[in-house]
Design a protein around this motif. Sequence first.
Motif, PDB file in Angstrom:
ATOM      1  N   GLU A   1       0.747  -1.149  -0.052  1.00 38.90           N
ATOM      2  CA  GLU A   1      -0.006  -0.020   0.028  1.00 38.90           C
ATOM      3  C   GLU A   1       0.793   1.351  -0.161  1.00 38.90           C
ATOM      4  O   GLU A   1       0.511   2.305  -0.775  1.00 38.90           O
ATOM      5  CB  GLU A   1      -0.937  -0.075   1.235  1.00 38.90           C
ATOM      6  CG  GLU A   1      -1.976   1.040   1.179  1.00 38.90           C
ATOM      7  CD  GLU A   1      -1.729   2.461   2.064  1.00 38.90           C
ATOM      8  OE1 GLU A   1      -1.769   3.427   1.485  1.00 38.90           O
ATOM      9  OE2 GLU A   1      -0.643   2.151   2.941  1.00 38.90           O
ATOM     10  N   LEU A   2       1.979   1.363   0.963  1.00 45.11           N
ATOM     11  CA  LEU A   2       2.843   2.330   0.812  1.00 45.11           C
ATOM     12  C   LEU A   2       3.723   2.685  -0.465  1.00 45.11           C
ATOM     13  O   LEU A   2       3.649   3.721  -0.860  1.00 45.11           O
ATOM     14  CB  LEU A   2       4.002   2.300   2.011  1.00 45.11           C
ATOM     15  CG  LEU A   2       3.431   2.510   3.682  1.00 45.11           C
ATOM     16  CD1 LEU A   2       4.554   1.853   4.638  1.00 45.11           C
ATOM     17  CD2 LEU A   2       2.703   3.843   3.518  1.00 45.11           C
ATOM     18  N   ALA A   3       3.994   1.636  -1.218  1.00 46.79           N
ATOM     19  CA  ALA A   3       4.715   1.787  -2.464  1.00 46.79           C
ATOM     20  C   ALA A   3       3.636   2.153  -3.552  1.00 46.79           C
ATOM     21  O   ALA A   3       4.055   2.832  -4.223  1.00 46.79           O
ATOM     22  CB  ALA A   3       5.405   0.143  -2.682  1.00 46.79           C
ATOM     23  N   PHE A   4       2.469   1.748  -3.343  1.00 47.33           N
ATOM     24  CA  PHE A   4       1.456   1.894  -4.277  1.00 47.33           C
ATOM     25  C   PHE A   4       0.941   3.384  -4.231  1.00 47.33           C
ATOM     26  O   PHE A   4       0.884   4.336  -5.187  1.00 47.33           O
ATOM     27  CB  PHE A   4       0.094   1.201  -4.202  1.00 47.33           C
ATOM     28  CG  PHE A   4      -0.983   1.492  -5.103  1.00 47.33           C
ATOM     29  CD1 PHE A   4      -0.982   1.131  -6.419  1.00 47.33           C
ATOM     30  CD2 PHE A   4      -2.105   2.450  -4.746  1.00 47.33           C
ATOM     31  CE1 PHE A   4      -2.011   1.411  -7.181  1.00 47.33           C
ATOM     32  CE2 PHE A   4      -3.048   2.714  -5.393  1.00 47.33           C
ATOM     33  CZ  PHE A   4      -3.209   2.328  -6.606  1.00 47.33           C
ATOM     34  N   THR A   5       1.076   4.088  -2.918  1.00 49.73           N
ATOM     35  CA  THR A   5       0.741   5.394  -2.586  1.00 49.73           C
ATOM     36  C   THR A   5       1.890   6.258  -3.350  1.00 49.73           C
ATOM     37  O   THR A   5       1.690   7.173  -4.035  1.00 49.73           O
ATOM     38  CB  THR A   5       0.833   5.615  -1.252  1.00 49.73           C
ATOM     39  OG1 THR A   5      -0.392   4.790  -0.539  1.00 49.73           O
ATOM     40  CG2 THR A   5       0.407   7.198  -0.719  1.00 49.73           C
ATOM     41  N   GLN A   6       3.147   5.906  -3.116  1.00 52.12           N
ATOM     42  CA  GLN A   6       4.262   6.497  -3.691  1.00 52.12           C
ATOM     43  C   GLN A   6       4.179   6.816  -5.183  1.00 52.12           C
ATOM     44  O   GLN A   6       4.448   7.714  -5.782  1.00 52.12           O
ATOM     45  CB  GLN A   6       5.659   6.023  -3.512  1.00 52.12           C
ATOM     46  CG  GLN A   6       6.006   6.106  -2.028  1.00 52.12           C
ATOM     47  CD  GLN A   6       5.938   7.766  -1.629  1.00 52.12           C
ATOM     48  OE1 GLN A   6       6.591   8.684  -2.247  1.00 52.12           O
ATOM     49  NE2 GLN A   6       5.282   8.068  -0.424  1.00 52.12           N
ATOM     50  N   MET A   7       3.448   5.738  -5.918  1.00 54.85           N
ATOM     51  CA  MET A   7       3.595   5.494  -7.441  1.00 54.85           C
ATOM     52  C   MET A   7       2.225   6.548  -7.913  1.00 54.85           C
ATOM     53  O   MET A   7       2.510   7.096  -8.813  1.00 54.85           O
ATOM     54  CB  MET A   7       3.311   4.086  -7.637  1.00 54.85           C
ATOM     55  CG  MET A   7       3.273   3.901  -9.293  1.00 54.85           C
ATOM     56  SD  MET A   7       1.673   3.680 -10.014  1.00 54.85           S
ATOM     57  CE  MET A   7       1.114   2.230  -9.232  1.00 54.85           C
ATOM     58  N   ILE A   8       1.277   6.460  -7.296  1.00 55.59           N
ATOM     59  CA  ILE A   8       0.137   7.424  -7.768  1.00 55.59           C
ATOM     60  C   ILE A   8       0.371   8.902  -7.272  1.00 55.59           C
ATOM     61  O   ILE A   8      -0.068   9.580  -8.290  1.00 55.59           O
ATOM     62  CB  ILE A   8      -1.131   6.963  -6.916  1.00 55.59           C
ATOM     63  CG1 ILE A   8      -1.350   6.950  -5.472  1.00 55.59           C
ATOM     64  CG2 ILE A   8      -1.698   5.439  -7.710  1.00 55.59           C
ATOM     65  CD1 ILE A   8      -2.635   6.489  -5.132  1.00 55.59           C
ATOM     66  N   LYS A   9       1.384   9.119  -6.395  1.00 60.69           N
ATOM     67  CA  LYS A   9       1.843  10.595  -6.267  1.00 60.69           C
ATOM     68  C   LYS A   9       2.773  11.111  -7.288  1.00 60.69           C
ATOM     69  O   LYS A   9       2.242  12.291  -7.914  1.00 60.69           O
ATOM     70  CB  LYS A   9       2.747  10.551  -4.634  1.00 60.69           C
ATOM     71  CG  LYS A   9       1.964  10.787  -3.689  1.00 60.69           C
ATOM     72  CD  LYS A   9       3.072  10.574  -2.554  1.00 60.69           C
ATOM     73  CE  LYS A   9       3.592  11.857  -1.952  1.00 60.69           C
ATOM     74  NZ  LYS A   9       4.391  12.014  -0.695  1.00 60.69           N
ATOM     75  N   MET A  10       3.271   9.949  -8.112  1.00 57.61           N
ATOM     76  CA  MET A  10       4.235  10.300  -9.026  1.00 57.61           C
ATOM     77  C   MET A  10       3.287  10.545 -10.430  1.00 57.61           C
ATOM     78  O   MET A  10       3.567  11.451 -11.340  1.00 57.61           O
ATOM     79  CB  MET A  10       5.201   9.372  -9.421  1.00 57.61           C
ATOM     80  CG  MET A  10       6.459   9.260  -8.318  1.00 57.61           C
ATOM     81  SD  MET A  10       7.351  10.810  -8.151  1.00 57.61           S
ATOM     82  CE  MET A  10       7.931  10.736  -9.864  1.00 57.61           C
TER      83      MET A  10
END
Length: 368
Positions: A107-116
């Motif tokens: 979930e944390l990795a996904f959150t970073q990706m959608i921020k980008m």
Amino acid sequence: MAARKASEGLSKLVGDEVQRWGSMKPTGVSLRYMMEFGSRPTERNLLRSAQFLHKELPIRIARRAIELENLPFGLSEKPAVLKVRDWYLDSFHDLRSFPEVKDKADELAFTQMIKMIKVRHNNVVPAMAFGVQHLKKDLSPSFVPTDFEEIHEFLDRFYMTRIGIRMLIGQHVALHDPDPEPGCVGQINTKMSPMKVARAASEDARSICFREYGSAPEVSVIGDPNFTFPYVPSHLHLMVFELVKNSLRAVQERCMDSDKDALPIKIIVADGIEDVTIKISDEGGGIRRSGLSKIFTYLYSTAKNPLEENYEGVHQGVTMAGYGYGLPITRLYARYFGGDLQIISMEGYGTDAYLHLSRLGDSQEPLP
């Protein structure tokens, strides 16, 4: 047909995948649901939110990527529009390449990706505006604006979906804030003061006016300073900023052509049972009746076009006017959560803009 044509312009593998996801139906959410769900940002809820976005965002992005391939009058081939299409395809690929979201680390990795992804799409609106203005410049002078109805309908759908995508990503990312402001649930302020937001947006618009003209009319905000309601402050700021900017330009340019002092702009905030209404009134001379029907189209602006001759990336600064998308996009932001925007003009006197904001928060996103 549209999907088949889209796949010809994309690689076969990506084309088929975009087609498949673009044929799925998006799921709308309401402001109330976002508020209630986000009020408990537990690990489990954040995981559920990420799993929802993992499936929902590729649908919304694929639908727009397909449309970007099939625009009339050669708009799809304009360099700025091709750039936007590539951003959408890159984001689609990033989302589809991301494995299933199963635990906190995912979930944390996904959150970073959608921020980008959100950052990647920051300049979509001016890039599309550039493409449309480029098209307008290339067409013959005999081409009448009504012929652009298909493009206007596409841009309404395109920009409305963009508002939704950015809201969903922004809300999920904001729920990770370890120290949220009191009353805030992600991007939603449950006790937002429309007076406070209107004042801040007005000052921002006045600073742009100062930069452009060397002076700016005063803006007065009238209403109950203690009144609050749940809304997204960044959306309201953007809407008031655009409307006040238009009024400032009209008043400033009118007083420059005469020896009269610039009259102040009035903002009135009214608290109704269903709607919160914000009226922005100016004495900037109004809009001709023949021009009123065009103000919500994307190819109309009374200001000169600020776009450069060559597309070398997108202009980052804020100009007073000229792109021809301020009013139509402001209306889309109002409609996103069930509100609306009306413009009433008295030629020779001034203009009143009525911004209606639904305070019930129950309407679903108006997804195309």
